[in-house]
Design a protein around this motif. Structure first.
Motif, PDB file in Angstrom:
ATOM      1  N   UNK A  55       0.844  -1.195   0.000  1.00  0.00           N
ATOM      2  CA  UNK A  55       0.000   0.000   0.000  1.00  0.00           C
ATOM      3  C   UNK A  55       0.876   1.240   0.000  1.00  0.00           C
ATOM      4  N   UNK A  56       0.369   2.302  -0.591  1.00  0.00           N
ATOM      5  CA  UNK A  56       1.104   3.568  -0.656  1.00  0.00           C
ATOM      6  C   UNK A  56       0.479   4.575   0.297  1.00  0.00           C
ATOM      7  N   UNK A  57       1.332   5.344   0.931  1.00  0.00           N
ATOM      8  CA  UNK A  57       0.832   6.353   1.864  1.00  0.00           C
ATOM      9  C   UNK A  57       0.252   7.529   1.089  1.00  0.00           C
ATOM     10  N   UNK A  58      -1.015   7.844   1.386  1.00  0.00           N
ATOM     11  CA  UNK A  58      -1.696   8.970   0.753  1.00  0.00           C
ATOM     12  C   UNK A  58      -1.447  10.266   1.507  1.00  0.00           C
ATOM     13  N   UNK A  59      -1.330  10.171   2.823  1.00  0.00           N
ATOM     14  CA  UNK A  59      -1.120  11.381   3.608  1.00  0.00           C
ATOM     15  C   UNK A  59      -1.442  11.161   5.071  1.00  0.00           C
ATOM     16  N   UNK A  60      -1.398  12.248   5.814  1.00  0.00           N
ATOM     17  CA  UNK A  60      -1.677  12.220   7.248  1.00  0.00           C
ATOM     18  C   UNK A  60      -2.798  13.209   7.530  1.00  0.00           C
ATOM     19  N   UNK A  61      -3.844  12.719   8.173  1.00  0.00           N
ATOM     20  CA  UNK A  61      -4.951  13.570   8.600  1.00  0.00           C
ATOM     21  C   UNK A  61      -4.636  14.038  10.014  1.00  0.00           C
ATOM     22  N   UNK A  62      -4.243  15.303  10.159  1.00  0.00           N
ATOM     23  CA  UNK A  62      -3.809  15.827  11.450  1.00  0.00           C
ATOM     24  C   UNK A  62      -5.010  16.155  12.317  1.00  0.00           C
ATOM     25  N   UNK A  63      -4.886  15.846  13.618  1.00  0.00           N
ATOM     26  CA  UNK A  63      -5.993  16.035  14.566  1.00  0.00           C
ATOM     27  C   UNK A  63      -7.293  15.452  14.006  1.00  0.00           C
ATOM     28  N   UNK A  64      -7.196  14.257  13.470  1.00  0.00           N
ATOM     29  CA  UNK A  64      -8.309  13.605  12.790  1.00  0.00           C
ATOM     30  C   UNK A  64      -9.393  13.130  13.751  1.00  0.00           C
ATOM     31  N   UNK A  65      -8.992  12.650  14.926  1.00  0.00           N
ATOM     32  CA  UNK A  65      -9.947  12.123  15.893  1.00  0.00           C
ATOM     33  C   UNK A  65      -9.483  12.465  17.303  1.00  0.00           C
ATOM     34  N   UNK A  66     -10.410  12.349  18.243  1.00  0.00           N
ATOM     35  CA  UNK A  66     -10.083  12.552  19.656  1.00  0.00           C
ATOM     36  C   UNK A  66     -10.509  11.308  20.416  1.00  0.00           C
ATOM     37  N   UNK A  67      -9.585  10.754  21.200  1.00  0.00           N
ATOM     38  CA  UNK A  67      -9.900   9.601  22.040  1.00  0.00           C
ATOM     39  C   UNK A  67      -9.340   9.872  23.427  1.00  0.00           C
ATOM     40  N   UNK A  68     -10.209   9.824  24.409  1.00  0.00           N
ATOM     41  CA  UNK A  68      -9.802  10.071  25.799  1.00  0.00           C
ATOM     42  C   UNK A  68      -9.062  11.401  25.942  1.00  0.00           C
ATOM     43  N   UNK A  69      -9.514  12.405  25.194  1.00  0.00           N
ATOM     44  CA  UNK A  69      -8.916  13.734  25.282  1.00  0.00           C
ATOM     45  C   UNK A  69      -7.603  13.911  24.531  1.00  0.00           C
ATOM     46  N   UNK A  70      -7.168  12.871  23.818  1.00  0.00           N
ATOM     47  CA  UNK A  70      -5.902  12.922  23.070  1.00  0.00           C
ATOM     48  C   UNK A  70      -6.222  12.956  21.580  1.00  0.00           C
ATOM     49  N   UNK A  71      -5.599  13.896  20.866  1.00  0.00           N
ATOM     50  CA  UNK A  71      -5.800  14.001  19.425  1.00  0.00           C
ATOM     51  C   UNK A  71      -5.036  12.899  18.702  1.00  0.00           C
ATOM     52  N   UNK A  72      -5.662  12.353  17.689  1.00  0.00           N
ATOM     53  CA  UNK A  72      -5.045  11.312  16.868  1.00  0.00           C
ATOM     54  C   UNK A  72      -4.750  11.874  15.493  1.00  0.00           C
ATOM     55  N   UNK A  73      -3.500  11.752  15.063  1.00  0.00           N
ATOM     56  CA  UNK A  73      -3.143  11.971  13.672  1.00  0.00           C
ATOM     57  C   UNK A  73      -3.268  10.613  12.987  1.00  0.00           C
ATOM     58  N   UNK A  74      -3.995  10.559  11.874  1.00  0.00           N
ATOM     59  CA  UNK A  74      -4.275   9.306  11.179  1.00  0.00           C
ATOM     60  C   UNK A  74      -3.486   9.254   9.877  1.00  0.00           C
ATOM     61  N   UNK A  75      -2.720   8.174   9.699  1.00  0.00           N
ATOM     62  CA  UNK A  75      -1.968   7.965   8.464  1.00  0.00           C
ATOM     63  C   UNK A  75      -2.844   7.141   7.525  1.00  0.00           C
TER      64      UNK A  75
END
Length: 195
Positions: free
Chosen positions: A153-173
């Motif tokens: 698979x090829x990396x398309x990009x990073x979705x910054x501050x994509x989700x919040x879990x337990x008050x922590x922001x997730x960057x999603x690759x």
């Protein structure tokens, strides 16, 4: 009502993927306990005591969003060793995501995962005629990112501050395989299984 993704069992030499049900609760809890996978803060593996709620959520996603959750079974032993899922289903544009994947520690980095992905991708591209299959993971999940890249698979990009879990922001690759890349990826995965 017909759906794009109907329940299906996918079988290979190393792994069998069967539609998930509440009957898998005890076995999935035991698989997650192998390695205490729920303690990895960047994953969504259920604690053993919360496995039923996790299964109920997966089945609700199936019923309301067209997803298809699988229990992953080691073909050699018959043991349930994890879970994976088709989800983020976009039938109109023939796209889907493979994710919510986790395996008991004892089967991680084995032919089981490679063959599971080969079965899922073969069904997506050759039976469902998907034009793209996505994979997403937490930026901090380096093991998952490396495994997805090893698939081809090829990396398309990073979705910054994509989700919040337990008050922590997730960057999603975000990674993907598109239809025109599938023949090369299929050859690569089969080569890895033969090795």
């Amino acid at each position: 009502m017909s759906r794009w993704i109907e329940p299906v069992t996918l079988s290979g030499e190393h792994v069998k993927l069967v539609p998930m049900s509440v009957e898998h609760e005890e076995a999935l809890a035991a698989a997650a306990a192998d390695g205490e996978l729920w303690k990895l803060w960047y994953t969504s593996v259920p604690e053993p005591a919360r496995t039923r709620a996790w299964i109920d959520a997966a089945l609700a996603m199936r019923d309301t969003q067209g997803a298809h959750p699988f229990a992953v079974i080691d073909a050699k032993t018959g043991d349930v060793v994890g879970s994976t899922r088709y989800f983020n289903v976009d039938e109109t544009n023939r796209r889907l995501e493979i994710g919510h994947t986790w395996y008991a520690k004892r089967v991680q980095r084995t032919a089981l995962n490679t063959e599971a992905k080969l079965l899922l991708l073969t069904h997506a591209f050759e039976k469902l005629n998907a034009i793209a299959v996505e994979f997403r993971t937490h930026f901090m999940n380096h093991q998952s990112r490396a495994a997805i890249a090893r698939l081809g698979a090829k990396q398309d990009g990073i979705l910054r501050n994509h989700q919040v879990k337990d008050g922590v922001f997730r960057d999603t690759v975000v990674f993907s395989i598109i239809q025109s890349e599938w023949p090369a990826v299929r050859t690569h995965l089969k080569y890895r299984l033969e090795g």
